[in-house]
Motif scaffolding. Structure first.
Motif, PDB file in Angstrom:
ATOM      1  N   GLU A  37      38.247  47.538  39.484  1.00 42.35           N
ATOM      2  CA  GLU A  37      36.856  47.412  39.898  1.00 42.35           C
ATOM      3  C   GLU A  37      36.047  46.716  38.817  1.00 42.35           C
ATOM      4  OE1 GLU A  37      35.917  52.056  38.592  1.00 42.35           O
ATOM      5  OE2 GLU A  37      35.220  51.297  40.520  1.00 42.35           O
ATOM      6  N   PHE A  38      35.079  45.917  39.256  1.00 46.91           N
ATOM      7  CA  PHE A  38      34.186  45.255  38.308  1.00 46.91           C
ATOM      8  C   PHE A  38      32.904  44.871  39.030  1.00 46.91           C
ATOM      9  CE2 PHE A  38      36.533  41.861  40.343  1.00 46.91           C
ATOM     10  CZ  PHE A  38      35.642  40.806  40.467  1.00 46.91           C
ATOM     11  N   ILE A  39      31.895  44.502  38.259  1.00 42.80           N
ATOM     12  CA  ILE A  39      30.648  44.002  38.804  1.00 42.80           C
ATOM     13  C   ILE A  39      30.513  42.554  38.376  1.00 42.80           C
ATOM     14  CG2 ILE A  39      28.133  44.216  38.802  1.00 42.80           C
ATOM     15  CD1 ILE A  39      28.485  47.207  38.370  1.00 42.80           C
ATOM     16  N   SER A  40      30.291  41.674  39.328  1.00 39.83           N
ATOM     17  CA  SER A  40      30.262  40.245  39.032  1.00 39.83           C
ATOM     18  C   SER A  40      29.116  39.897  38.085  1.00 39.83           C
ATOM     19  CB  SER A  40      30.121  39.444  40.330  1.00 39.83           C
ATOM     20  OG  SER A  40      28.904  39.747  40.982  1.00 39.83           O
ATOM     21  N   GLY A  41      29.370  38.901  37.240  1.00 35.40           N
ATOM     22  CA  GLY A  41      28.349  38.410  36.327  1.00 35.40           C
ATOM     23  C   GLY A  41      28.283  39.114  34.992  1.00 35.40           C
ATOM     24  N   PHE A  42      29.123  40.143  34.776  1.00 36.84           N
ATOM     25  CA  PHE A  42      29.082  40.893  33.527  1.00 36.84           C
ATOM     26  C   PHE A  42      30.129  40.429  32.520  1.00 36.84           C
ATOM     27  CE2 PHE A  42      26.294  43.575  35.816  1.00 36.84           C
ATOM     28  CZ  PHE A  42      25.643  44.394  34.908  1.00 36.84           C
ATOM     29  N   GLY A  43      31.015  39.532  32.940  1.00 41.87           N
ATOM     30  CA  GLY A  43      32.063  39.090  32.033  1.00 41.87           C
ATOM     31  C   GLY A  43      33.156  40.112  31.828  1.00 41.87           C
ATOM     32  N   PHE A  44      33.192  41.147  32.669  1.00 35.03           N
ATOM     33  CA  PHE A  44      34.220  42.173  32.517  1.00 35.03           C
ATOM     34  C   PHE A  44      35.568  41.664  33.004  1.00 35.03           C
ATOM     35  CE2 PHE A  44      36.535  46.041  33.737  1.00 35.03           C
ATOM     36  CZ  PHE A  44      36.414  46.767  32.564  1.00 35.03           C
ATOM     37  N   ALA A  45      35.540  40.864  34.057  1.00 37.93           N
ATOM     38  CA  ALA A  45      36.760  40.236  34.549  1.00 37.93           C
ATOM     39  C   ALA A  45      36.843  38.818  34.002  1.00 37.93           C
ATOM     40  CB  ALA A  45      36.760  40.212  36.082  1.00 37.93           C
ATOM     41  N   LEU A  46      38.051  38.293  33.907  1.00 41.62           N
ATOM     42  CA  LEU A  46      38.206  36.903  33.510  1.00 41.62           C
ATOM     43  C   LEU A  46      37.379  36.012  34.428  1.00 41.62           C
ATOM     44  CD1 LEU A  46      42.063  36.665  32.925  1.00 41.62           C
ATOM     45  CD2 LEU A  46      40.294  36.286  31.200  1.00 41.62           C
ATOM     46  N   GLU A  47      36.772  34.980  33.853  1.00 43.48           N
ATOM     47  CA  GLU A  47      35.916  34.096  34.628  1.00 43.48           C
ATOM     48  C   GLU A  47      36.656  33.484  35.816  1.00 43.48           C
ATOM     49  OE1 GLU A  47      33.240  30.020  34.005  1.00 43.48           O
ATOM     50  OE2 GLU A  47      34.064  31.080  32.271  1.00 43.48           O
ATOM     51  N   ALA A  48      37.883  33.023  35.580  1.00 44.31           N
ATOM     52  CA  ALA A  48      38.648  32.391  36.656  1.00 44.31           C
ATOM     53  C   ALA A  48      39.072  33.416  37.703  1.00 44.31           C
ATOM     54  CB  ALA A  48      39.877  31.681  36.086  1.00 44.31           C
ATOM     55  N   ASN A  52      37.683  33.386  41.798  1.00 43.24           N
ATOM     56  CA  ASN A  52      38.565  33.408  42.963  1.00 43.24           C
ATOM     57  C   ASN A  52      38.302  34.586  43.896  1.00 43.24           C
ATOM     58  OD1 ASN A  52      40.991  31.316  42.991  1.00 43.24           O
ATOM     59  ND2 ASN A  52      40.545  31.777  40.845  1.00 43.24           N
ATOM     60  N   ILE A  53      37.613  35.619  43.399  1.00 38.82           N
ATOM     61  CA  ILE A  53      37.458  36.859  44.148  1.00 38.82           C
ATOM     62  C   ILE A  53      36.062  37.062  44.727  1.00 38.82           C
ATOM     63  CG2 ILE A  53      37.463  39.397  43.922  1.00 38.82           C
ATOM     64  CD1 ILE A  53      40.240  38.217  43.971  1.00 38.82           C
ATOM     65  N   LYS A  54      35.021  36.689  43.980  1.00 41.30           N
ATOM     66  CA  LYS A  54      33.678  37.204  44.268  1.00 41.30           C
ATOM     67  C   LYS A  54      33.100  36.770  45.610  1.00 41.30           C
ATOM     68  CE  LYS A  54      30.920  33.675  41.863  1.00 41.30           C
ATOM     69  NZ  LYS A  54      29.880  33.478  40.832  1.00 41.30           N
ATOM     70  N   GLU A  57      35.079  38.506  51.372  1.00 41.39           N
ATOM     71  CA  GLU A  57      34.594  39.717  52.013  1.00 41.39           C
ATOM     72  C   GLU A  57      35.619  40.842  51.911  1.00 41.39           C
ATOM     73  OE1 GLU A  57      33.990  38.235  55.945  1.00 41.39           O
ATOM     74  OE2 GLU A  57      31.843  37.947  55.619  1.00 41.39           O
ATOM     75  N   LYS A  58      35.146  42.053  52.073  1.00 39.63           N
ATOM     76  CA  LYS A  58      36.022  43.220  52.145  1.00 39.63           C
ATOM     77  C   LYS A  58      37.068  43.005  53.229  1.00 39.63           C
ATOM     78  CE  LYS A  58      35.881  48.205  53.043  1.00 39.63           C
ATOM     79  NZ  LYS A  58      34.991  49.379  53.315  1.00 39.63           N
ATOM     80  N   GLY A  59      38.332  43.277  52.914  1.00 43.01           N
ATOM     81  CA  GLY A  59      39.424  43.118  53.863  1.00 43.01           C
ATOM     82  C   GLY A  59      40.170  41.809  53.747  1.00 43.01           C
ATOM     83  N   LYS A  60      39.648  40.864  52.955  1.00 50.32           N
ATOM     84  CA  LYS A  60      40.307  39.578  52.784  1.00 50.32           C
ATOM     85  C   LYS A  60      41.452  39.694  51.774  1.00 50.32           C
ATOM     86  CE  LYS A  60      37.733  36.950  55.464  1.00 50.32           C
ATOM     87  NZ  LYS A  60      38.296  36.245  56.641  1.00 50.32           N
ATOM     88  N   THR A  61      42.540  38.983  52.042  1.00 54.00           N
ATOM     89  CA  THR A  61      43.658  38.926  51.105  1.00 54.00           C
ATOM     90  C   THR A  61      43.535  37.680  50.242  1.00 54.00           C
ATOM     91  OG1 THR A  61      45.035  37.761  52.712  1.00 54.00           O
ATOM     92  CG2 THR A  61      45.185  40.176  52.668  1.00 54.00           C
ATOM     93  N   PHE A  62      44.245  37.671  49.137  1.00 55.32           N
ATOM     94  CA  PHE A  62      44.190  36.528  48.229  1.00 55.32           C
ATOM     95  C   PHE A  62      45.504  36.359  47.492  1.00 55.32           C
ATOM     96  CE2 PHE A  62      42.570  40.254  45.974  1.00 55.32           C
ATOM     97  CZ  PHE A  62      43.333  40.261  44.817  1.00 55.32           C
ATOM     98  N   THR A  63      45.789  35.138  47.117  1.00 53.22           N
ATOM     99  CA  THR A  63      46.885  34.788  46.221  1.00 53.22           C
ATOM    100  C   THR A  63      46.432  33.569  45.433  1.00 53.22           C
ATOM    101  OG1 THR A  63      48.604  35.585  47.742  1.00 53.22           O
ATOM    102  CG2 THR A  63      49.295  34.056  46.010  1.00 53.22           C
ATOM    103  N   PHE A  64      46.429  33.682  44.119  1.00 51.60           N
ATOM    104  CA  PHE A  64      46.048  32.544  43.295  1.00 51.60           C
ATOM    105  C   PHE A  64      46.728  32.642  41.936  1.00 51.60           C
ATOM    106  CE2 PHE A  64      42.758  35.775  42.726  1.00 51.60           C
ATOM    107  CZ  PHE A  64      42.656  35.884  41.348  1.00 51.60           C
ATOM    108  N   GLN A  65      46.837  31.509  41.298  1.00 55.54           N
ATOM    109  CA  GLN A  65      47.514  31.408  40.001  1.00 55.54           C
ATOM    110  C   GLN A  65      46.525  30.944  38.942  1.00 55.54           C
ATOM    111  OE1 GLN A  65      51.667  29.997  39.993  1.00 55.54           O
ATOM    112  NE2 GLN A  65      51.033  28.427  38.545  1.00 55.54           N
ATOM    113  N   LEU A  66      46.644  31.502  37.747  1.00 54.10           N
ATOM    114  CA  LEU A  66      45.817  31.111  36.611  1.00 54.10           C
ATOM    115  C   LEU A  66      46.708  30.559  35.508  1.00 54.10           C
ATOM    116  CD1 LEU A  66      43.305  34.100  36.256  1.00 54.10           C
ATOM    117  CD2 LEU A  66      43.099  32.058  37.676  1.00 54.10           C
TER     118      LEU A  66
END
Length: 199
Positions: A37-48, A52-54, A57-66
């Motif tokens: 869990e994180f809150i966007s804009g706080f720099g808690f999660a990696l920027e990239a 890719n996440i923010k 919507e709730k329920g969406k799946t994702f796959t991405f590479q950094l």
């Protein structure tokens, strides 16, 4: 589509893999009970990662590479340091319970910044600590599900601020941010340790 702004409270379930010429290697997996869990804009999660996440919507799946440059950068040998063994003495005894080969320990530099270091070796005089992020130099693959994406409450924002400043208040957190061992090593903040490091 979720509104694109800061202060979004986001939770995700994911599997994290490192990727190399031999394929994909699972290194971390969250659970339904303990998502990241994180809150966007706080720099808690990696920027990239956040980018890719923010907007999902709730329920969406994702796959991405950094790439390593989008993630934790290169590994640097100068971030492997020798600290005086005496730093880890408590009540006249070396802290064997927490300081052992392979342990990740909370440290604090002279500026009051908190971060994690991995114990590589313990000798009669020194403790060798690796301040590189464990995933430094790695290409990362995230695959998962957005389980929440909404505007954060004032309480959640304050909790995130406390966590960023090392005031971890989770019930089962075994980190000691306020009483971390001091050293002269400088490193990027590594995260709370309450389930997930900074992603």
């Amino acid at each position: 589509m979720a509104e694109v702004n800061n202060n979004r409270y986001i939770t995700v379930q994911y599997k994290l893999y490192t990727v190399d010429e031999n394929g994909e290697h699972l290194v971390e997996q969250t659970t339904h009970e303990r998502p990241f869990e994180f809150i966007s804009g706080f720099g808690f999660a990696l920027e990239a990662f956040e980018k890719n996440i923010k907007d999902l919507e709730k329920g969406k799946t994702f796959t991405f590479q950094l790439s390593k440059d989008e993630a934790y950068g290169d590994r640097h040998e100068e971030r492997v340091i020798d600290l005086e063994r005496s730093i880890f003495v408590r009540d006249g005894e070396f802290d064997k319970e927490h300081i052992y080969k392979g342990a990740f320990i909370p440290l604090q530099n002279e500026d009051g910044n908190h971060f994690l270091g991995k114990v590589l070796e313990i000798t009669e005089e020194h403790v060798k600590i690796d301040l590189n992020h464990p995933l430094a130099g790695e290409t990362l693959l995230f695959s998962g599900l957005v389980t929440e994406n909404r505007e954060a409450t004032k309480e959640e924002i304050q909790q995130m601020i406390n966590q960023i400043h090392g005031e971890c208040d989770c019930d089962d957190c075994d980190c000691d941010h306020k009483g971390g061992h001091e050293c002269d090593g400088r490193h990027e903040r590594g995260g709370c340790g309450c389930g997930h490091c900074r992603h």
